[in-house]
Design an enzyme around this catalytic site. Structure first.
Site, PDB file in Angstrom:
ATOM      1  N   PRO A 128       0.889  -1.209   0.013  1.00  0.00           N
ATOM      2  CA  PRO A 128      -0.012  -0.061   0.128  1.00  0.00           C
ATOM      3  C   PRO A 128       1.057   1.074  -0.154  1.00  0.00           C
ATOM      4  O   PRO A 128       1.324   1.642   1.037  1.00  0.00           O
ATOM      5  CB  PRO A 128      -0.806  -0.244   1.256  1.00  0.00           C
ATOM      6  CG  PRO A 128      -0.054  -0.852   2.226  1.00  0.00           C
ATOM      7  CD  PRO A 128       0.887  -1.890   1.238  1.00  0.00           C
ATOM      8  N   ASP A 150       5.812   2.236   2.219  1.00  0.00           N
ATOM      9  CA  ASP A 150       5.055   1.240   2.837  1.00  0.00           C
ATOM     10  C   ASP A 150       4.003   1.440   3.969  1.00  0.00           C
ATOM     11  O   ASP A 150       4.547   1.474   4.809  1.00  0.00           O
ATOM     12  CB  ASP A 150       5.691  -0.028   2.944  1.00  0.00           C
ATOM     13  CG  ASP A 150       4.819  -1.320   3.056  1.00  0.00           C
ATOM     14  OD1 ASP A 150       3.788  -1.150   3.424  1.00  0.00           O
ATOM     15  OD2 ASP A 150       5.491  -2.339   2.863  1.00  0.00           O
ATOM     16  N   HIS A 151       2.789   1.861   3.666  1.00  0.00           N
ATOM     17  CA  HIS A 151       1.881   2.320   4.684  1.00  0.00           C
ATOM     18  C   HIS A 151       1.705   1.217   5.630  1.00  0.00           C
ATOM     19  O   HIS A 151       1.185   1.441   6.828  1.00  0.00           O
ATOM     20  CB  HIS A 151       0.633   2.856   4.031  1.00  0.00           C
ATOM     21  CG  HIS A 151       0.072   3.946   4.995  1.00  0.00           C
ATOM     22  ND1 HIS A 151       0.415   4.200   6.175  1.00  0.00           N
ATOM     23  CD2 HIS A 151      -1.001   4.821   4.500  1.00  0.00           C
ATOM     24  CE1 HIS A 151      -0.456   5.372   6.852  1.00  0.00           C
ATOM     25  NE2 HIS A 151      -1.136   5.483   5.771  1.00  0.00           N
ATOM     26  N   ARG A 152       2.132  -0.117   5.510  1.00  0.00           N
ATOM     27  CA  ARG A 152       1.717  -1.203   6.464  1.00  0.00           C
ATOM     28  C   ARG A 152       2.893  -0.869   7.465  1.00  0.00           C
ATOM     29  O   ARG A 152       2.822  -1.269   8.649  1.00  0.00           O
ATOM     30  CB  ARG A 152       2.081  -2.621   5.950  1.00  0.00           C
ATOM     31  CG  ARG A 152       1.138  -2.991   4.836  1.00  0.00           C
ATOM     32  CD  ARG A 152       1.362  -4.415   4.198  1.00  0.00           C
ATOM     33  NE  ARG A 152       2.588  -4.097   3.419  1.00  0.00           N
ATOM     34  CZ  ARG A 152       3.224  -5.126   2.852  1.00  0.00           C
ATOM     35  NH1 ARG A 152       2.678  -6.465   3.165  1.00  0.00           N
ATOM     36  NH2 ARG A 152       4.406  -5.063   2.229  1.00  0.00           N
TER      37      ARG A 152
END
Ligand code: CAO
Length: 562
Positions: free
Chosen positions: A360, A534-536
């Protein structure tokens, strides 16, 4: 003189004409004693047949599809030295059993159950003797509260590194409470569930003798039948084999009612890839799932854009259901020419597609005022005419300072997706545009190198990239990447994170812009930065802080000394 002996099919529980589904050896192979030679599969069991002695395969006498009975010659093997004995028929190893002589776990024998609380009372279903194994993980829970279970119906599946075993209900009833969940680790006697018994005969089951280890079971008829899948008396499905006639390896393969039918190794392989085996369709006889089925499932899932879970694994049922790629005959509309993609384009394309689909992405934009930096860079360039000192080396140093300040950016998700691996080194990948496509060589230990060293190394490595001379070691070990299009143009873009890294800095072309200094607009050289992450792993606020920090370093390079 060569001592060539026959390796034969041993006693396979009286079964005749059992198909060979896998031949694991070929002429010239060296085999160890107990190493599997072939896999046989009846409609009830899968069994690997081990080599009775060590040696070198001279001739293989069977092929996939042959049907064999006890005594059939599998191969001619030149036995090792005097140690070789004439082929005594060993018991077949269970499917995916250890290749060495270690005994496989016993089949789950019925557990001694607590005294009955009377027919209809709530009773405990316990983990039976599982061959002395302890802490065996529960990999499947096959029933839920409210389910009616028949005697011997599977309740949970346990899987050690050597075998998969389904634990059967010791009596019929209705599940009142489940005491185990997937991931629990159990030993004999652990409570699986509370079951309200509907058995008329609610007498406690006698403690069954532990089942013998599979690999050691000499005779089928002497081995206790596995409790797993044993049908209710008088309720046996047509054609089913009575329990006492089953070969002793039965319990080591998984053939529960609705559960998928796969060997422990295939299950382990599926788990490693994060694949829910329930989703995989078996292509082998009787719907058995083999390794290739799992691979095919993953390929299909990736091709259809399935979303990953846990660091690259493919989540079952999470495919994006994308439309197939349009097939168009462009020549219908005008002249065309076909040009195959380069090898680099194919490799980097596959990586970019995976990273784009699986990570994401969010991109944070920031401008750095590099007016002073540029003056210094030019001066440095004049003093070092043999070197090309571009803004990129300053960006590398600024990024390292930011990685030190925000270590979460110098990290990777591990294979399970549940852990972050924080790195204590600072290797920076640089995206390089070559005539054959994009490559990302890595400059190591940027924290320990000065601007001039970095300029020299950058020049060397980008030349190496364009000359197609980069090796795998030049492109591995990166912590964070920079993609600079500043020499070309643009005001901003969205770089794709170079997995397993968690962020990448895109750099566009610096331009003079009017910047308000509190009193007036002043002309400043502004460098556009685009930080994709990486939004995780990284949230927006952290990304903004990181980008601002990088911009500050570039805005006042004295900070790089801090
Ligand atoms: N703003 C303004 N000018 C810049 C600049 C920036 N951000 N970055 C570089 N420049 C200037 C340089 O100073 C140089 O000017 P001079 O020739 O006057 O010295 C000129 O642009 C060309 O620089 P360069 O591109 O040769 O060198 P670099 O160190 O900036 O970059 C490299 C090296 C290998 C990263 C670059 O050549 C390259 O391949 N970039 C493409 C990366 C890419 O394709 N990314 C896309 C990835 S996603 O598809």
């Amino acid at each position: 003189m060569a001592d060539i002996q026959e390796a034969r099919v041993p006693d396979i529980g009286g079964h005749d004409n059992v198909p060979v589904i896998e031949v694991m050896i070929k002429p010239g192979d060296r085999v160890e004693k107990e190493q599997s030679l072939i896999t046989l599969e009846s409609d009830k069991a899968t069994m690997e047949v081990p080599a009775p002695f060590a040696g070198t395969v001279k001739e293989v006498k069977l092929k996939v599809g042959d049907e064999v009975s006890e005594g059939a010659v599998i191969a001619l093997i030149e036995a090792d030295g005097a140690a070789a004995k004439p082929a005594a028929a060993p018991a077949p190893a269970p499917a995916e059993a250890p290749r060495a002589a270690a005994p496989a776990p016993a089949s789950p024998a019925p557990a001694p159950q607590p005294p009955s609380q009377g027919a209809g009372g709530v009773r405990e279903a316990l983990v039976p003797d599982i061959g002395g194994h302890e802490g065996v993980p529960v990999i499947e829970v096959l029933v839920k509260v409210g389910d009616s279970v028949a005697k011997d119906q599977g309740l949970v599946t346990l899987e050690s590194d050597k075998a998969t075993m389904e634990v059967p209900a010791p009596f019929a009833g209705v599940v009142k409470e489940m005491k185990l969940k997937v991931g629990d680790e159990v030993s004999a006697g652990a409570l699986i569930a509370l079951i309200e018994s509907t058995d008329g005969a609610a007498a406690p089951a006698p403690a069954a003798a532990p089942a013998p280890a599979r690999a050691a079971a000499p005779q089928v008829t002497e081995a206790p039948a596995p409790a797993s899948r044993r049908p209710e008396p008088g309720n046996a499905p047509e054609g089913d084999v009575p329990p006492q006639a089953r070969p002793p390896f039965d319990a080591n393969i998984v053939m529960p009612g609705d559960a998928p039918y796969a060997s422990p190794a295939v299950r382990a392989f599926a788990r490693e890839l994060g694949v829910d085996i329930q989703q995989v369709k078996g292509s082998s006889r009787g719907g058995r799932i083999v390794r290739d089925d799992v691979s095919a499932y993953v390929k299909h899932a990736l091709a259809s854009g399935a979303r990953p879970v846990q660091g690259g694994a493919v989540a079952a049922g999470s495919g994006l259901n994308l439309l197939p790629w349009p097939k168009v005959d462009f020549s219908k509309f005008g002249a065309i020419e076909e040009k195959p993609l380069s090898r680099i384009q194919k490799i980097s394309g596959a990586n970019l597609a995976r990273n784009w689909a699986m990570i994401p992405h969010v991109t944070q934009h920031e401008d750095a005022d590099i007016t002073e930096l540029e003056a210094f860079r030019k001066k440095l360039g004049e003093e070092n005419k043999d070197l090309k000192i571009t803004p990129l080396v300053f960006q590398m140093k600024a990024v390292v300072a930011a990685l030190k300040e925000y270590p979460q950016f110098n990290a990777s998700l591990d294979g399970t997706g549940e852990k972050l691996v924080l790195k204590k080194y600072f290797h920076i990948g640089i995206a390089v545009d070559t005539p054959d496509g994009l490559v990302v060589p890595v400059i190591r230990d940027v924290d320990k190198k000065g601007l001039l060293d970095l300029a020299r190394e950058l020049g060397e490595i980008s030349k190496k990239a364009r000359d197609k001379k980069l090796g795998p070691s030049d492109m591995s070990g990166g912590c964070f990447s920079i993609s600079s299009l500043g020499g070309i143009g643009g005001t901003g873009f969205t770089p794709i994170v170079n997995a397993p890294e968690v962020a990448i800095l895109g750099v566009s072309k610096a331009a003079i812009k009017p910047v308000w200094n509190g009193k007036e607009f002043a002309p400043r050289l502004m460098l556009p930065l685009s930080l994709s992450y990486d939004h995780r792993v990284i949230d927006g606020a952290l990304a903004a802080r990181f980008a601002v920090f990088v911009a500050k370093q570039l805005g006042d390079i004295r900070r790089l000394l801090l």
